[in-house]
Write a protein that holds these residues in place. Structure first.
Motif, short mmCIF file in Angstrom:
data_model
loop_
_atom_site.label_atom_id
_atom_site.label_comp_id
_atom_site.label_asym_id
_atom_site.label_seq_id
_atom_site.Cartn_x
_atom_site.Cartn_y
_atom_site.Cartn_z
N LYS A 131 9.58 -4.56 3.94
CA LYS A 131 9.22 -3.16 4.18
C LYS A 131 9.45 -2.28 2.96
O LYS A 131 8.68 -1.37 2.68
CB LYS A 131 10.01 -2.61 5.36
N GLY A 141 5.73 -2.26 1.89
CA GLY A 141 5.18 -1.24 2.76
C GLY A 141 3.99 -0.52 2.16
O GLY A 141 2.86 -0.95 2.25
N ASN A 142 4.21 0.58 1.51
CA ASN A 142 3.17 1.30 0.79
C ASN A 142 3.46 1.31 -0.70
O ASN A 142 2.87 2.04 -1.45
CB ASN A 142 3.08 2.75 1.28
N TYR A 143 4.40 0.48 -1.13
CA TYR A 143 4.84 0.52 -2.52
C TYR A 143 4.04 -0.46 -3.39
O TYR A 143 3.18 -0.04 -4.15
CB TYR A 143 6.34 0.22 -2.59
N ARG A 144 4.32 -1.75 -3.31
CA ARG A 144 3.59 -2.78 -4.06
C ARG A 144 3.40 -4.01 -3.17
O ARG A 144 4.20 -4.95 -3.21
CB ARG A 144 4.36 -3.21 -5.31
N PRO A 145 2.36 -4.05 -2.34
CA PRO A 145 2.15 -5.21 -1.46
C PRO A 145 1.96 -6.52 -2.22
O PRO A 145 2.24 -7.58 -1.67
CB PRO A 145 0.88 -4.85 -0.69
#
Length: 176
Positions: free
Chosen positions: A138, A142-146
């Motif tokens: 997460k 999450g929205n950082y570096r998938p």
């Protein structure tokens, strides 16, 4: 409190070498540092290149994993110190991410505040591995570096296995 982690503390990460990326484009920074950096370790006549730069999860010298060139980078470190095969200062792991541009952009000009660290509150020997893997997934994915999720999970797995090995050696030493 999800994941049994303390609240993120801004400015606790100390990687002064990563601050240059705030003022230069990532592509230009990669062109300058890909073959000439003090973190570079060349093997087999330069064909295989490893790096010891901070925020590089795989230690490979590539733009995707570079902690210097990318504006978004993550790092996972263990805070367990081993002395004579016995774990000392067992405080779990630390997940570090780079801070994005803020509204005032004042954070990017301060090297000590470019990183946000999340430290586990549970000792490393008692961490539930699935719960911590979810926290890593997460935090990094999450929205950082998938694209870094698999590398982060691999790094967490290595730390967890080393902690289990240290724990078993400690228990064996106490039985003798």
């Amino acid at each position: 409190e999800p994941c049994n982690l303390t609240n993120p503390s801004v400015g606790s990460g100390k990687h002064p070498s990563c601050t240059m990326s705030a003022h230069v484009s990532p592509d230009l920074l990669w062109m300058l540092t890909r073959s000439h950096t003090s973190f570079l370790n060349k093997r087999e006549s330069g064909r295989i290149q490893f790096t010891s730069e901070p925020c590089n999860l795989t230690n490979l010298n590539s733009f995707k994993y570079s902690g210097l060139a990318n504006s978004k980078a993550a790092d996972i470190k263990s805070s367990v110190k081993v002395e004579n095969g016995v774990a000392k200062n067992d405080n779990g792991i630390i997940i570090t991410t780079k801070i994005q541009k803020s509204k005032k952009n004042s954070v990017l000009s301060k090297p000590a505040q470019v990183f946000k660290s999340i430290k586990s509150t549970t000792p490393a020997k008692q961490i539930n591995s699935r719960r911590m893997a979810n926290c890593v997934r997460k935090t990094v994915g999450g929205n950082y570096r998938p694209d870094l999720v698999n590398a982060a999970l691999a790094r967490w797995t290595k730390y967890h296995r080393s902690i289990v090995a240290i724990k078993s050696k400690t228990v064996a030493a106490k039985k003798k």
